[in-house]
Design a protein around this motif. Structure first.
Motif, short mmCIF file in Angstrom:
data_model
loop_
_atom_site.label_atom_id
_atom_site.label_comp_id
_atom_site.label_asym_id
_atom_site.label_seq_id
_atom_site.Cartn_x
_atom_site.Cartn_y
_atom_site.Cartn_z
N HIS A 146 57.82 26.76 43.18
CA HIS A 146 56.70 25.87 42.84
C HIS A 146 55.35 26.58 42.72
CE1 HIS A 146 59.69 22.81 43.53
NE2 HIS A 146 59.84 23.25 44.75
N PHE A 147 55.38 27.88 42.46
CA PHE A 147 54.15 28.60 42.17
C PHE A 147 53.96 28.60 40.66
CE2 PHE A 147 54.87 29.93 46.43
CZ PHE A 147 53.64 30.32 46.93
N GLU A 148 52.71 28.57 40.24
CA GLU A 148 52.42 28.61 38.81
C GLU A 148 51.46 29.75 38.54
OE1 GLU A 148 48.96 25.27 38.49
OE2 GLU A 148 51.00 24.53 38.83
N LYS A 149 51.54 30.27 37.34
CA LYS A 149 50.65 31.37 36.95
C LYS A 149 49.23 30.86 36.82
CE LYS A 149 54.37 33.74 34.58
NZ LYS A 149 54.88 34.25 33.30
N THR A 150 48.29 31.67 37.30
CA THR A 150 46.88 31.28 37.26
C THR A 150 46.22 31.67 35.94
OG1 THR A 150 46.14 33.38 38.20
CG2 THR A 150 46.63 31.58 39.75
N GLY A 151 46.87 32.57 35.20
CA GLY A 151 46.26 33.09 33.98
C GLY A 151 45.47 34.36 34.23
N VAL A 152 45.34 34.75 35.50
CA VAL A 152 44.62 35.96 35.85
C VAL A 152 45.62 37.11 36.01
CG1 VAL A 152 43.17 37.09 37.60
CG2 VAL A 152 42.81 34.67 37.03
N GLU A 153 45.36 38.19 35.30
CA GLU A 153 46.16 39.40 35.42
C GLU A 153 45.23 40.55 35.78
OE1 GLU A 153 48.59 40.03 31.95
OE2 GLU A 153 49.72 38.18 32.30
N THR A 154 45.63 41.35 36.75
CA THR A 154 44.82 42.45 37.25
C THR A 154 45.61 43.74 37.17
OG1 THR A 154 43.83 40.90 38.81
CG2 THR A 154 43.47 43.24 39.22
N ARG A 155 44.98 44.79 36.69
CA ARG A 155 45.64 46.10 36.62
C ARG A 155 45.38 46.86 37.91
NH1 ARG A 155 48.38 49.19 33.48
NH2 ARG A 155 48.23 47.86 31.67
N ILE A 156 46.47 47.33 38.54
CA ILE A 156 46.40 48.22 39.69
C ILE A 156 47.22 49.45 39.33
CG2 ILE A 156 46.98 48.59 42.12
CD1 ILE A 156 46.64 45.60 42.56
N ASP A 157 46.53 50.57 39.12
CA ASP A 157 47.16 51.80 38.65
C ASP A 157 47.91 51.51 37.35
OD1 ASP A 157 46.12 53.24 40.85
OD2 ASP A 157 47.82 52.63 42.09
N ASP A 158 49.23 51.71 37.33
CA ASP A 158 50.01 51.48 36.11
C ASP A 158 50.66 50.10 36.07
OD1 ASP A 158 49.42 54.02 35.16
OD2 ASP A 158 51.17 54.93 36.12
N CYS A 159 50.32 49.23 37.00
CA CYS A 159 50.96 47.92 37.10
C CYS A 159 50.00 46.80 36.73
CB CYS A 159 51.44 47.68 38.54
SG CYS A 159 52.62 48.87 39.14
N VAL A 160 50.55 45.76 36.13
CA VAL A 160 49.79 44.54 35.88
C VAL A 160 50.28 43.50 36.88
CG1 VAL A 160 49.28 42.70 34.23
CG2 VAL A 160 49.47 45.08 33.45
N ILE A 161 49.35 42.98 37.67
CA ILE A 161 49.67 41.97 38.69
C ILE A 161 49.30 40.60 38.12
CG2 ILE A 161 49.26 41.19 41.05
CD1 ILE A 161 50.53 44.02 40.82
N VAL A 162 50.29 39.71 38.12
CA VAL A 162 50.11 38.35 37.61
C VAL A 162 49.78 37.45 38.80
CG1 VAL A 162 51.23 36.41 36.44
CG2 VAL A 162 51.76 38.77 35.76
N GLY A 163 48.64 36.79 38.74
CA GLY A 163 48.24 35.87 39.80
C GLY A 163 49.01 34.56 39.73
#
Length: 168
Positions: A146-163
């Motif tokens: 029941h989590f939903e994507k916030t639309g915020v994506e953040t780059r940490i080094d070579d990874c994209v983190i999906v909020g």
């Protein structure tokens, strides 16, 4: 004020993770190589010790919970979260990992449901987290819970983190 998180589960014994439990956490984490394939580097004893002390800016150890979920003295899962972050009504899960042998049996879903219920009872209205965009197993797990994507994506080094977020 530290909450009595051990009350968050009727199914599992919850214990704070400290220096004495690091080898148990390391054993659990090193079996989950898929997680570290997407979010390197691979786990070490040192990295777990760092995680035990890691805090976001402006937070203190009273807000941090690094806990283990046990069944008959066996570590089933570990979770690290910060209360009142990034705001007073939100809890941020920084890390959640299941024992590999116990994945796919609904145990992780049970743990998340119980923790979310406990957090709601304690006045929180939202839980946030992030997963590595390429890790489809994590994405499916959090969506199922029941989590939903916030639309915020953040780059940490070579990874994209999906909020992600879940309203309680």
């Amino acid at each position: 004020m530290k909450r009595n998180i051990v009350l968050a589960s009727n199914k599992y014994c919850i214990k704070p993770i400290g220096e004495e439990e690091i080898l148990q956490v390391y054993s659990l984490c090193k079996e989950n190589s898929q997680y570290y394939r997407y979010f390197p580097p691979f786990v070490t004893i040192h990295s777990i010790k760092q995680d035990l002390r890691a805090l976001p800016k402006g937070k203190c150890f009273d807000d941090k919970y690094y806990i283990g979920f046990y069944q008959n003295e066996k570590l089933v899962a570990v979770m690290d979260f910060i209360t009142e972050y990034p705001n007073k009504e939100t809890v941020y899960i920084g890390f959640f990992m299941m024992n590999k042998k116990m994945q796919g049996k609904g145990i992780g879903t049970d743990i998340i449901a119980e923790v979310c219920s406990y957090l709601k009872e304690n006045g929180f209205s939202k839980v946030e987290l992030g997963y590595v965009k390429e890790n489809l197993q994590s994405e499916r797990f959090w969506l199922k819970n029941h989590f939903e994507k916030t639309g915020v994506e953040t780059r940490i080094d070579d990874c994209v983190i999906v909020g992600m977020k879940r309203y309680l």
